[in-house]
Design an enzyme around this catalytic site. Sequence first.
Site, PDB file in Angstrom:
ATOM      1  N   GLY A 169       0.826  -1.203   0.000  1.00 43.88           N
ATOM      2  CA  GLY A 169       0.000   0.000   0.000  1.00 43.88           C
ATOM      3  C   GLY A 169       0.859   1.251   0.000  1.00 43.88           C
ATOM      4  O   GLY A 169       1.816   1.390  -0.764  1.00 43.88           O
ATOM      5  N   GLY A 170       0.540   2.164   0.907  1.00 44.63           N
ATOM      6  CA  GLY A 170       1.232   3.449   0.969  1.00 44.63           C
ATOM      7  C   GLY A 170       2.717   3.329   1.234  1.00 44.63           C
ATOM      8  O   GLY A 170       3.487   4.243   0.918  1.00 44.63           O
ATOM      9  N   GLY A 404      24.242   5.031 -33.205  1.00 47.24           N
ATOM     10  CA  GLY A 404      23.794   5.985 -32.187  1.00 47.24           C
ATOM     11  C   GLY A 404      24.325   5.630 -30.814  1.00 47.24           C
ATOM     12  O   GLY A 404      24.548   6.517 -29.970  1.00 47.24           O
ATOM     13  N   ALA A 405      24.537   4.334 -30.600  1.00 44.80           N
ATOM     14  CA  ALA A 405      25.027   3.904 -29.289  1.00 44.80           C
ATOM     15  C   ALA A 405      26.434   4.454 -29.026  1.00 44.80           C
ATOM     16  O   ALA A 405      26.816   4.684 -27.875  1.00 44.80           O
ATOM     17  CB  ALA A 405      25.018   2.384 -29.197  1.00 44.80           C
TER      18      ALA A 405
HETATM   19  C1  HXC Z   1      -3.341  -1.733  11.250  1.00 43.66           C
HETATM   20  C2  HXC Z   1      -2.256  -3.705  10.878  1.00 43.66           C
HETATM   21  C3  HXC Z   1      -2.112  -3.386   9.518  1.00 43.66           C
HETATM   22  C4  HXC Z   1      -2.624  -2.137   9.067  1.00 43.66           C
HETATM   23  C5  HXC Z   1      -1.208  -5.302   9.850  1.00 43.66           C
HETATM   24  N1  HXC Z   1      -1.687  -4.906  11.025  1.00 43.66           N
HETATM   25  N2  HXC Z   1      -1.469  -4.392   8.904  1.00 43.66           N
HETATM   26  N3  HXC Z   1      -2.869  -2.886  11.736  1.00 43.66           N
HETATM   27  N4  HXC Z   1      -3.237  -1.351   9.981  1.00 43.66           N
HETATM   28  N5  HXC Z   1      -2.522  -1.750   7.819  1.00 43.66           N
HETATM   29  C6  HXC Z   1      -1.595  -5.617  12.288  1.00 43.66           C
HETATM   30  C7  HXC Z   1      -2.484  -6.844  12.346  1.00 43.66           C
HETATM   31  O1  HXC Z   1      -3.760  -6.463  12.792  1.00 43.66           O
HETATM   32  C8  HXC Z   1      -1.763  -7.698  13.365  1.00 43.66           C
HETATM   33  O2  HXC Z   1      -2.039  -7.212  14.664  1.00 43.66           O
HETATM   34  C9  HXC Z   1      -0.320  -7.388  13.102  1.00 43.66           C
HETATM   35  O3  HXC Z   1      -0.289  -6.149  12.409  1.00 43.66           O
HETATM   36  C10 HXC Z   1       0.344  -8.427  12.238  1.00 43.66           C
HETATM   37  O4  HXC Z   1      -0.446  -8.628  11.077  1.00 43.66           O
HETATM   38  P1  HXC Z   1      -0.809 -10.094  10.540  1.00 43.66           P
HETATM   39  O5  HXC Z   1      -1.878  -9.897   9.518  1.00 43.66           O
HETATM   40  O6  HXC Z   1      -1.094 -11.020  11.665  1.00 43.66           O
HETATM   41  O7  HXC Z   1       0.562 -10.503   9.878  1.00 43.66           O
HETATM   42  P2  HXC Z   1       0.825 -11.329   8.569  1.00 43.66           P
HETATM   43  O8  HXC Z   1      -0.047 -12.545   8.513  1.00 43.66           O
HETATM   44  O9  HXC Z   1       2.285 -11.525   8.494  1.00 43.66           O
HETATM   45  O10 HXC Z   1       0.369 -10.373   7.361  1.00 43.66           O
HETATM   46  C11 HXC Z   1       1.060  -9.170   7.153  1.00 43.66           C
HETATM   47  C12 HXC Z   1       0.280  -8.339   6.107  1.00 43.66           C
HETATM   48  C13 HXC Z   1      -1.194  -8.234   6.563  1.00 43.66           C
HETATM   49  C14 HXC Z   1       0.348  -9.026   4.763  1.00 43.66           C
HETATM   50  C15 HXC Z   1       0.977  -6.993   6.021  1.00 43.66           C
HETATM   51  O11 HXC Z   1      -1.235  -7.813   7.917  1.00 43.66           O
HETATM   52  C16 HXC Z   1      -1.971  -7.269   5.752  1.00 43.66           C
HETATM   53  O12 HXC Z   1      -2.404  -7.611   4.623  1.00 43.66           O
HETATM   54  N6  HXC Z   1      -2.190  -6.075   6.269  1.00 43.66           N
HETATM   55  C17 HXC Z   1      -2.997  -5.076   5.605  1.00 43.66           C
HETATM   56  C18 HXC Z   1      -2.307  -4.534   4.422  1.00 43.66           C
HETATM   57  C19 HXC Z   1      -3.068  -3.418   3.831  1.00 43.66           C
HETATM   58  O13 HXC Z   1      -4.058  -3.641   3.077  1.00 43.66           O
HETATM   59  N7  HXC Z   1      -2.712  -2.174   4.240  1.00 43.66           N
HETATM   60  C20 HXC Z   1      -3.440  -0.999   3.885  1.00 43.66           C
HETATM   61  C21 HXC Z   1      -2.956  -0.624   2.533  1.00 43.66           C
HETATM   62  S1  HXC Z   1      -3.809   0.753   1.920  1.00 43.66           S
HETATM   63  P3  HXC Z   1      -2.016  -8.157  15.950  1.00 43.66           P
HETATM   64  O14 HXC Z   1      -2.479  -7.277  17.046  1.00 43.66           O
HETATM   65  O15 HXC Z   1      -2.887  -9.309  15.638  1.00 43.66           O
HETATM   66  O16 HXC Z   1      -0.586  -8.567  16.111  1.00 43.66           O
HETATM   67  C22 HXC Z   1      -2.664   1.927   2.044  1.00 43.66           C
HETATM   68  C23 HXC Z   1      -3.119   3.160   1.388  1.00 43.66           C
HETATM   69  C24 HXC Z   1      -2.123   4.254   1.528  1.00 43.66           C
HETATM   70  O17 HXC Z   1      -1.610   1.767   2.555  1.00 43.66           O
HETATM   71  C25 HXC Z   1      -1.994   4.979   0.241  1.00 43.66           C
HETATM   72  C26 HXC Z   1      -1.134   6.193   0.396  1.00 43.66           C
HETATM   73  C27 HXC Z   1      -0.669   6.684  -0.923  1.00 43.66           C
END
Ligand code: HXC
Length: 510
Positions: A169-170, A404-405
């Site tokens: 994501g971001g 050209g290169a």
């Molecule tokens: C809040 C988050 C989080 C997030 C993970 N966690 N991502 N909390 N916001 N974005 C937390 C989980 O709740 C969990 O908390 C801990 O981190 C570990 O995550 P897991 O899912 O258990 O780990 P894993 O299985 O290794 O998976 C990792 C991951 C997955 C692939 C990164 O967590 C995931 O898909 N996260 C979301 C990714 C996402 O969609 N992000 C938003 C993108 S949009 P606990 O308490 O259980 O330990 C974005 C837009 C910005 O970023 C654009 C700006 C230009």
Amino acid sequence: MKDILEKLENRRGQAQKGGGDARIEAQHKRGKLTARERIELLMDKGSFEEFDTFVEHRATDFGMDKTKIPGDGVVTGWGTVNGRQVFVFAKDFTVFGGSLSETHALKIMKIQDMALKTRAPIIGLFDAGGARIQEGVAALGGYGEVFKRNVIASGVIPQISVIMGPCAGGDVYSPAMTDFIFMVKDTSYMFVTGPDVVKTVTNETVTAGELGGARVHTTRSSVADGSFENDVECLLQMRRLIDFLPSSSEAPLPEWPSTDDIGRIEPSLDTLVPDNPNKPYDIKELILKVVDEGDFFEISEAYAKNIVVGFGRIAGRPVGFVANQPMVLAGVLDSDASRKAARFVRFCDAFNIPIVTFVDVPGFLPGTAQEYGGLIKHGAKLLFAYSQCTVPLVTVITRKAYGGAYDVMASKHIGGDVNYAWPSAQIAVMGAKGAVEIIFRADIGDKDKIAARTKEYEERFLSPFIAAERGYIDDVIEPHETRARIVRALGMLRTKHVERPRKKHDNLPL
Ligand code: HXC
């Protein structure tokens, strides 16, 4: 006072534990170090000073007011790498998955501002799940602030991103605007949208590794500039890279003592180029034999292997090397190679690192795939990048410099300061076969005539002397003296100073 000191110690101890023992153990089980362990390895021992250890998020939605962890998912501060000041931020995956909140972003911004103010490099270690979902637009705003700072600092201080876990994501766009991205094999991946979203939108089924693992980004997308086996190797290599870079575009180049003889002669180079002009040889051998102590840090090694770029040192001072690689696609320039080299040349020029170019190029790659893919624009990037350089440019043509290169590869015409050729150089519009088939088309049926014409063309044009007679080549040098001649040329060019017309900025063919 004792109570206060104890309280401080307790709070610091709590912060050091990040997301707690269980999450730290899970991090280790995945073969990853924690944010603080990584910083310990990256920085000189005992030099790291942490900022904002006690910062917590301010969110209240979704029960967040009950889950506050000091540090808020990122460890930030500064220290030294081999004695030189460097700023660092490391995402802490054990705290909310390293996700970016408003306060997390503020911590990164503080470090970015300090790095820029003090003109020191900044390194970001990524291991995070993107925007803190519970914070919504506050997180998006934070990203925007970080991105803007990346752009303002671009070309002023070196910015390096290291992907050591998820980067989604971001989180991907800040690295994308830094100078270099490195990844750790198997444990890191980088994508704008993950496999689940991909499945929903395009119905493709891919794993995280297939979508954005180190292999994909170092060989196919070219998003990443290199990858390493594990966290430890990766961080030690980042220390090595920093040693090649100046602290800012205004800072002197770092000089390291070298025991390598500046007049070193390499007799083996006299036989590097095979007698048969169509036989390949490894241009990296030339680079390794020219640089101090054979120490060469290659950038984007696994991508567009028909061109080699990277850092070495000559007489203790950093130099960027760009070299066509005859071992891959005969060293031809295609879109990927042009883009790869252009970006490297621009980095070197921005940071005052002289460039040495080794040329053995049969031309640009013909074909619909290349033309439809924008070869003209991509090739122009390299031409533009070299033409724009104000750093010393030393060029050595080892064999082919066709079409050209020839112009593009740091020729005299676009700004080469010192241009040498080996006696084996062939500087021409094209190779003998192609040339004869065009200018003697009427004789094509007559084998003997064509053979005679080809020989005539080879003798007349496939040598360094026509270019040397015009002064396009400053000297024809013997291969064994290449290092010594480059040492002298770069020494002479140390005071190079050129002025360009003032402008807001150029319009690089993107
Ligand atoms: C809040 C988050 C989080 C997030 C993970 N966690 N991502 N909390 N916001 N974005 C937390 C989980 O709740 C969990 O908390 C801990 O981190 C570990 O995550 P897991 O899912 O258990 O780990 P894993 O299985 O290794 O998976 C990792 C991951 C997955 C692939 C990164 O967590 C995931 O898909 N996260 C979301 C990714 C996402 O969609 N992000 C938003 C993108 S949009 P606990 O308490 O259980 O330990 C974005 C837009 C910005 O970023 C654009 C700006 C230009």
